[in-house]
Scaffold this motif. Structure first.
Motif, PDB file in Angstrom:
ATOM      1  N   VAL A 180      -5.820  -8.186  -4.178  1.00 30.88           N
ATOM      2  CA  VAL A 180      -7.138  -8.497  -4.765  1.00 30.88           C
ATOM      3  C   VAL A 180      -8.049  -9.072  -3.687  1.00 30.88           C
ATOM      4  O   VAL A 180      -9.212  -8.651  -3.532  1.00 30.88           O
ATOM      5  N   ALA A 181      -7.501 -10.017  -2.920  1.00 29.84           N
ATOM      6  CA  ALA A 181      -8.305 -10.647  -1.877  1.00 29.84           C
ATOM      7  C   ALA A 181      -8.788  -9.611  -0.860  1.00 29.84           C
ATOM      8  O   ALA A 181      -9.963  -9.612  -0.467  1.00 29.84           O
ATOM      9  N   LEU A 182      -7.882  -8.720  -0.461  1.00 27.42           N
ATOM     10  CA  LEU A 182      -8.261  -7.704   0.536  1.00 27.42           C
ATOM     11  C   LEU A 182      -9.322  -6.752  -0.009  1.00 27.42           C
ATOM     12  O   LEU A 182     -10.283  -6.399   0.687  1.00 27.42           O
ATOM     13  N   ALA A 183      -9.133  -6.346  -1.259  1.00 30.26           N
ATOM     14  CA  ALA A 183     -10.094  -5.411  -1.868  1.00 30.26           C
ATOM     15  C   ALA A 183     -11.485  -6.038  -1.919  1.00 30.26           C
ATOM     16  O   ALA A 183     -12.491  -5.386  -1.611  1.00 30.26           O
ATOM     17  N   LEU A 184     -11.533  -7.324  -2.284  1.00 27.62           N
ATOM     18  CA  LEU A 184     -12.825  -8.016  -2.351  1.00 27.62           C
ATOM     19  C   LEU A 184     -13.425  -8.137  -0.959  1.00 27.62           C
ATOM     20  O   LEU A 184     -14.610  -7.897  -0.749  1.00 27.62           O
ATOM     21  N   GLU A 185     -12.552  -8.526  -0.032  1.00 34.29           N
ATOM     22  CA  GLU A 185     -12.987  -8.745   1.344  1.00 34.29           C
ATOM     23  C   GLU A 185     -13.598  -7.469   1.929  1.00 34.29           C
ATOM     24  O   GLU A 185     -14.634  -7.500   2.580  1.00 34.29           O
ATOM     25  N   GLN A 186     -12.927  -6.351   1.684  1.00 34.64           N
ATOM     26  CA  GLN A 186     -13.396  -5.095   2.281  1.00 34.64           C
ATOM     27  C   GLN A 186     -14.331  -4.336   1.335  1.00 34.64           C
ATOM     28  O   GLN A 186     -14.697  -3.201   1.622  1.00 34.64           O
ATOM     29  N   SER A 187     -14.669  -4.958   0.222  1.00 40.38           N
ATOM     30  CA  SER A 187     -15.397  -4.330  -0.885  1.00 40.38           C
ATOM     31  C   SER A 187     -14.990  -2.852  -1.049  1.00 40.38           C
ATOM     32  O   SER A 187     -15.797  -1.939  -0.923  1.00 40.38           O
ATOM     33  N   LYS A 188     -13.705  -2.732  -1.332  1.00 41.73           N
ATOM     34  CA  LYS A 188     -13.112  -1.409  -1.481  1.00 41.73           C
ATOM     35  C   LYS A 188     -12.464  -1.364  -2.867  1.00 41.73           C
ATOM     36  O   LYS A 188     -11.913  -2.373  -3.311  1.00 41.73           O
ATOM     37  N   PRO A 189     -12.528  -0.251  -3.567  1.00 42.56           N
ATOM     38  CA  PRO A 189     -11.814  -0.178  -4.847  1.00 42.56           C
ATOM     39  C   PRO A 189     -10.331  -0.458  -4.621  1.00 42.56           C
ATOM     40  O   PRO A 189      -9.742   0.080  -3.683  1.00 42.56           O
ATOM     41  N   ILE A 190      -9.745  -1.254  -5.496  1.00 32.69           N
ATOM     42  CA  ILE A 190      -8.366  -1.676  -5.260  1.00 32.69           C
ATOM     43  C   ILE A 190      -7.417  -0.482  -5.361  1.00 32.69           C
ATOM     44  O   ILE A 190      -6.383  -0.426  -4.693  1.00 32.69           O
ATOM     45  N   ARG A 191      -7.789   0.502  -6.141  1.00 32.62           N
ATOM     46  CA  ARG A 191      -6.977   1.712  -6.273  1.00 32.62           C
ATOM     47  C   ARG A 191      -6.892   2.442  -4.922  1.00 32.62           C
ATOM     48  O   ARG A 191      -5.822   2.865  -4.490  1.00 32.62           O
ATOM     49  N   ASP A 192      -8.057   2.548  -4.271  1.00 36.05           N
ATOM     50  CA  ASP A 192      -8.081   3.215  -2.955  1.00 36.05           C
ATOM     51  C   ASP A 192      -7.274   2.429  -1.938  1.00 36.05           C
ATOM     52  O   ASP A 192      -6.565   3.003  -1.106  1.00 36.05           O
ATOM     53  N   LEU A 193      -7.397   1.106  -2.018  1.00 37.30           N
ATOM     54  CA  LEU A 193      -6.665   0.253  -1.083  1.00 37.30           C
ATOM     55  C   LEU A 193      -5.160   0.491  -1.226  1.00 37.30           C
ATOM     56  O   LEU A 193      -4.433   0.650  -0.234  1.00 37.30           O
ATOM     57  N   CYS A 194      -4.665   0.533  -2.473  1.00 44.04           N
ATOM     58  CA  CYS A 194      -3.242   0.747  -2.725  1.00 44.04           C
ATOM     59  C   CYS A 194      -2.815   2.140  -2.250  1.00 44.04           C
ATOM     60  O   CYS A 194      -1.778   2.305  -1.601  1.00 44.04           O
ATOM     61  N   ALA A 195      -3.643   3.130  -2.572  1.00 42.85           N
ATOM     62  CA  ALA A 195      -3.297   4.506  -2.186  1.00 42.85           C
ATOM     63  C   ALA A 195      -3.125   4.600  -0.680  1.00 42.85           C
ATOM     64  O   ALA A 195      -2.239   5.299  -0.179  1.00 42.85           O
ATOM     65  N   GLU A 196      -3.961   3.855   0.021  1.00 45.97           N
ATOM     66  CA  GLU A 196      -3.935   3.866   1.476  1.00 45.97           C
ATOM     67  C   GLU A 196      -2.698   3.137   2.004  1.00 45.97           C
ATOM     68  O   GLU A 196      -1.952   3.656   2.834  1.00 45.97           O
ATOM     69  N   LYS A 197      -2.514   1.935   1.483  1.00 44.35           N
ATOM     70  CA  LYS A 197      -1.414   1.089   1.976  1.00 44.35           C
ATOM     71  C   LYS A 197      -0.055   1.697   1.665  1.00 44.35           C
ATOM     72  O   LYS A 197       0.872   1.622   2.475  1.00 44.35           O
ATOM     73  N   PHE A 198       0.075   2.259   0.483  1.00 41.03           N
ATOM     74  CA  PHE A 198       1.416   2.678   0.026  1.00 41.03           C
ATOM     75  C   PHE A 198       1.557   4.202   0.020  1.00 41.03           C
ATOM     76  O   PHE A 198       2.285   4.769  -0.771  1.00 41.03           O
ATOM     77  N   LYS A 199       0.803   4.854   0.953  1.00 41.11           N
ATOM     78  CA  LYS A 199       0.757   6.324   0.912  1.00 41.11           C
ATOM     79  C   LYS A 199       2.141   6.947   1.168  1.00 41.11           C
ATOM     80  O   LYS A 199       2.455   8.025   0.660  1.00 41.11           O
ATOM     81  N   ASP A 200       2.997   6.250   1.972  1.00 37.43           N
ATOM     82  CA  ASP A 200       4.314   6.825   2.288  1.00 37.43           C
ATOM     83  C   ASP A 200       5.425   6.330   1.364  1.00 37.43           C
ATOM     84  O   ASP A 200       6.582   6.722   1.509  1.00 37.43           O
ATOM     85  N   PHE A 201       5.060   5.444   0.442  1.00 32.90           N
ATOM     86  CA  PHE A 201       6.111   4.813  -0.364  1.00 32.90           C
ATOM     87  C   PHE A 201       6.847   5.801  -1.257  1.00 32.90           C
ATOM     88  O   PHE A 201       8.024   5.655  -1.521  1.00 32.90           O
ATOM     89  N   ARG A 208       1.006   4.790 -12.842  1.00 32.96           N
ATOM     90  CA  ARG A 208       0.806   6.178 -12.418  1.00 32.96           C
ATOM     91  C   ARG A 208       1.837   6.584 -11.358  1.00 32.96           C
ATOM     92  O   ARG A 208       2.267   7.732 -11.327  1.00 32.96           O
ATOM     93  N   PHE A 209       2.181   5.598 -10.514  1.00 34.61           N
ATOM     94  CA  PHE A 209       3.196   5.866  -9.484  1.00 34.61           C
ATOM     95  C   PHE A 209       4.507   6.270 -10.161  1.00 34.61           C
ATOM     96  O   PHE A 209       5.156   7.240  -9.789  1.00 34.61           O
ATOM     97  N   HIS A 210       4.826   5.513 -11.199  1.00 37.06           N
ATOM     98  CA  HIS A 210       6.046   5.787 -11.970  1.00 37.06           C
ATOM     99  C   HIS A 210       5.983   7.177 -12.601  1.00 37.06           C
ATOM    100  O   HIS A 210       6.915   7.964 -12.526  1.00 37.06           O
ATOM    101  N   GLU A 211       4.839   7.445 -13.189  1.00 36.98           N
ATOM    102  CA  GLU A 211       4.649   8.705 -13.877  1.00 36.98           C
ATOM    103  C   GLU A 211       4.793   9.898 -12.918  1.00 36.98           C
ATOM    104  O   GLU A 211       5.430  10.894 -13.222  1.00 36.98           O
ATOM    105  N   SER A 212       4.206   9.742 -11.719  1.00 37.08           N
ATOM    106  CA  SER A 212       4.206  10.856 -10.775  1.00 37.08           C
ATOM    107  C   SER A 212       5.529  11.013 -10.034  1.00 37.08           C
ATOM    108  O   SER A 212       5.916  12.113  -9.687  1.00 37.08           O
ATOM    109  N   HIS A 213       6.165   9.894  -9.742  1.00 32.43           N
ATOM    110  CA  HIS A 213       7.317   9.970  -8.839  1.00 32.43           C
ATOM    111  C   HIS A 213       8.629   9.523  -9.474  1.00 32.43           C
ATOM    112  O   HIS A 213       9.655   9.516  -8.803  1.00 32.43           O
TER     113      HIS A 213
END
Ligand SMILES: Nc1ncnc2c1ncn2[C@@H]1O[C@H](COP(=O)(O)OP(=O)(O)OP(=O)(O)O)[C@@H](O)[C@H]1O
Ligand SMILES: [Mg+2]
Length: 522
Positions: free
Chosen positions: A456-477, A436-441
């Motif tokens: 994967v480990a972080l998403a499990l640890e924080q019980s957060k959807p991995i999609r949300d985790l990525c969106a958060e981490k790579f928001k400025d990419f 999707r990143f490719h598609e959008s940008h």
């Protein structure tokens, strides 16, 4: 000096006198003496509304009752039949009595229920009471004493019925009283010394089983007496009859009757002396109780009058593995429904496979506590799962034979497998994020193995959807990588573990580096 008020249990008359004295001292004026026995001559509130068919309706046939019982109670076919007939007889008679058409010498169909523990004795009667919608009270015979002061008073049972009927005496008068462990009040002569108090309790019960008027307020129920009086003096509260008539109350007594089988066997053996040795001496253990006769009960330690008031005899059989399996699988009261529900509360679905159910039944049979064994085995099998699973992302599991045999090991396996599955899905979600990143940008990104593992480990640890985790981490990419693309012409980027750990720092390093490249290029 004044005498202490309570010096041992007072007689009811003495108690009333003391209570009136107390009220005179503590309450404002009012006709204190009127509280003790409210008048019941008022026809509309008469104590026994025989003609009031609103109180009780009954139009079942024995087959209807049996069909209802079949939904809940497995096996016990004979018991279900006999009970259905007795119940219908009893309540049809009650209906006739209400219309004043009953035969005068009707013998009440009180029931004696024999059978080992946990095979459905209480369950049968409770289900019947539910069906007919009459109040139901259950007690153990062992809690009563002859005088009623030390233990409970048998008359309390009748008053309990009123409580179960939400205070409506009229409804209570058609209720069912169930007394368990009745065998414990048999005054067995072959035990050391006759148990006199047991015989006394039998006599007290006898009165109830016949017809008697039980005071609606127990003489020793101080709170009740005071409340009744407050209501009377203040002229509020429902006016209720002062006594409860027991004529139409159905009594069911039950017990395991250990030892009775020997008495029956002995009688059967003696009866065959002089006949062929092969005569029916050895009645199968399961069936021997069905042969019980009044004299066997008397020898067991019951008063003839007592046993005589219990004309309907019902025997419940021990449950074998197949029965227990059927209880789990088909009974509407099956305990596995309870487990399904409690897991569902956490959004977890359970599938009980037949091999799992059969194993539960096998282990339960070893407990020798009838269907109660099912609860024991289920508790043991599911205790770890109940504790652990709600805190995981496991959404479903299957109950197999292996799981019942070794819950901790199967739980570990379940968690490990679940984790593996989760990893696969989460990696697919990462791919999807990149796509999707490719598609959008218009910029291609992909995650190195190390980066994917970390996400994967972080998403499990924080019980957060991995999609949300990525969106958060790579928001400025998208902005940073676009700059780099402008500076260097690069369109493909590998996200490594460092970029996952400190995305902002790594991105800015990359951007800075891209300017250098541009300078060197330029
Ligand atoms: N035949 C049966 N069919 C379906 N469920 C049963 C059966 N027997 C027992 N059960 C289940 O086991 C539970 C305990 O049974 P119940 O209270 O009827 O035992 P009981 O025969 O009265 O034993 P006890 O003599 O120990 O009082 C019931 O609530 C019901 O869930
Ligand atoms: Mg019981």
């Amino acid at each position: 000096m004044q005498k202490p008020i309570f010096n041992g249990p007072p007689s009811p008359e003495e108690f009333q006198r003391q209570l009136q004295e107390f009220m005179r001292q503590h309450l404002p004026s009012g006709n204190v003496s009127s509280f003790t026995r409210p008048e019941t001559s008022d026809a509309s509130e008469g104590s026994h509304p025989e003609s009031n068919s609103e109180v009780f309706k009954f139009d079942y046939k024995p087959r209807d009752v049996k069909a209802y019982l079949d939904r809940f109670v497995v096996k016990q076919e004979e018991a279900k039949k006999v009970l259905s007939v007795a119940l219908c007889d009893h309540y049809h008679h009650v209906r006739l009595a209400m219309d004043g058409k009953a035969q005068p010498n009707y013998a009440k169909q009180n029931i004696i229920l024999i059978g080992p523990t946990g095979v459905g004795k209480t369950y049968l009667i409770r289900s019947i009471a539910d069906l007919i919608g009459v109040p139901f009270v259950k007690a153990d015979a062992t809690k009563f004493s002859e005088t009623g002061y030390v233990g409970g008073d048998v008359e309390d049972l009748v008053r309990d019925l009123v409580r179960r009927a939400d205070g409506e005496v009229a409804r209570a008068q058609y209720g069912i009283i169930y007394i368990d462990e009745i065998d414990k009040i048999a005054a067995a002569p072959n035990m050391n010394g006759r148990d006199v108090s047991g015989r006394g309790v039998q006599t007290n019960l006898l009165k109830l089983m016949e017809e008697t008027e039980v005071p609606a307020r127990a003489p020793h129920d101080i709170a009740g007496q005071i409340q009744a009086m407050m209501e009377m003096t203040q002229g509020r509260g429902r006016k209720q009859p002062a006594t409860i008539n027991t004529k139409h109350i159905l009594f069911v007594v039950s017990g395991a009757f250990g030892g009775l089988e020997k008495i029956i066997q002995k009688r059967l053996r003696e009866a065959t002396i002089g006949f062929a040795a092969s005569a029916k001496t050895a009645v199968e253990e399961d069936l021997v109780f069905s042969e019980a006769q009044t004299r066997d009960f008397i020898e067991f330690g019951f008063e003839p009058e007592f046993i005589g008031r219990l004309p309907v005899r019902v025997v419940c059989q021990q449950l074998n593995v197949d029965d227990l399996f059927l209880i789990l699988k088909t009974s509407e009261g099956s305990i596995i429904r309870q487990y399904e529900q409690s897991f569902a509360a956490y959004g977890i679905e359970v599938l009980f496979r037949d091999d799992g159910l059969r194993r539960i039944a096998e282990l339960a049979a070893e407990e020798k506590t009838g269907a109660r064994g099912l609860m024991t085995v289920c508790e043991r099998s599911f205790r770890d799962l109940k504790f652990e699973l709600p805190s995981t992302t496991v959404k479903r599991f299957v109950v197999t034979r292996e799981l019942v045999d070794n819950p901790p090991a199967e739980l570990q396996k379940l968690l490990a497998e679940h984790e593996k599955e989760e990893h696969v899905v989460m990696r697919q979600l990462l791919h999807e994020f990149a796509r999707r990143f490719h598609e959008s940008h218009g910029l291609k990104i992909w995650f190195t193995d190390a980066a994917a593992d970390r996400l994967v480990a972080l998403a499990l640890e924080q019980s957060k959807p991995i999609r949300d985790l990525c969106a958060e981490k790579f928001k400025d990419f998208q902005f940073g990588l676009k700059l780099i693309a402008q500076n260097t012409g690069r369109k493909e980027f590998a996200i490594d573990a460092d970029a996952v750990e400190t995305p902002d720092k790594v991105l800015s390093d990359w951007v800075v580096a891209s300017y250098r490249t541009e300078i060197t290029k330029g």
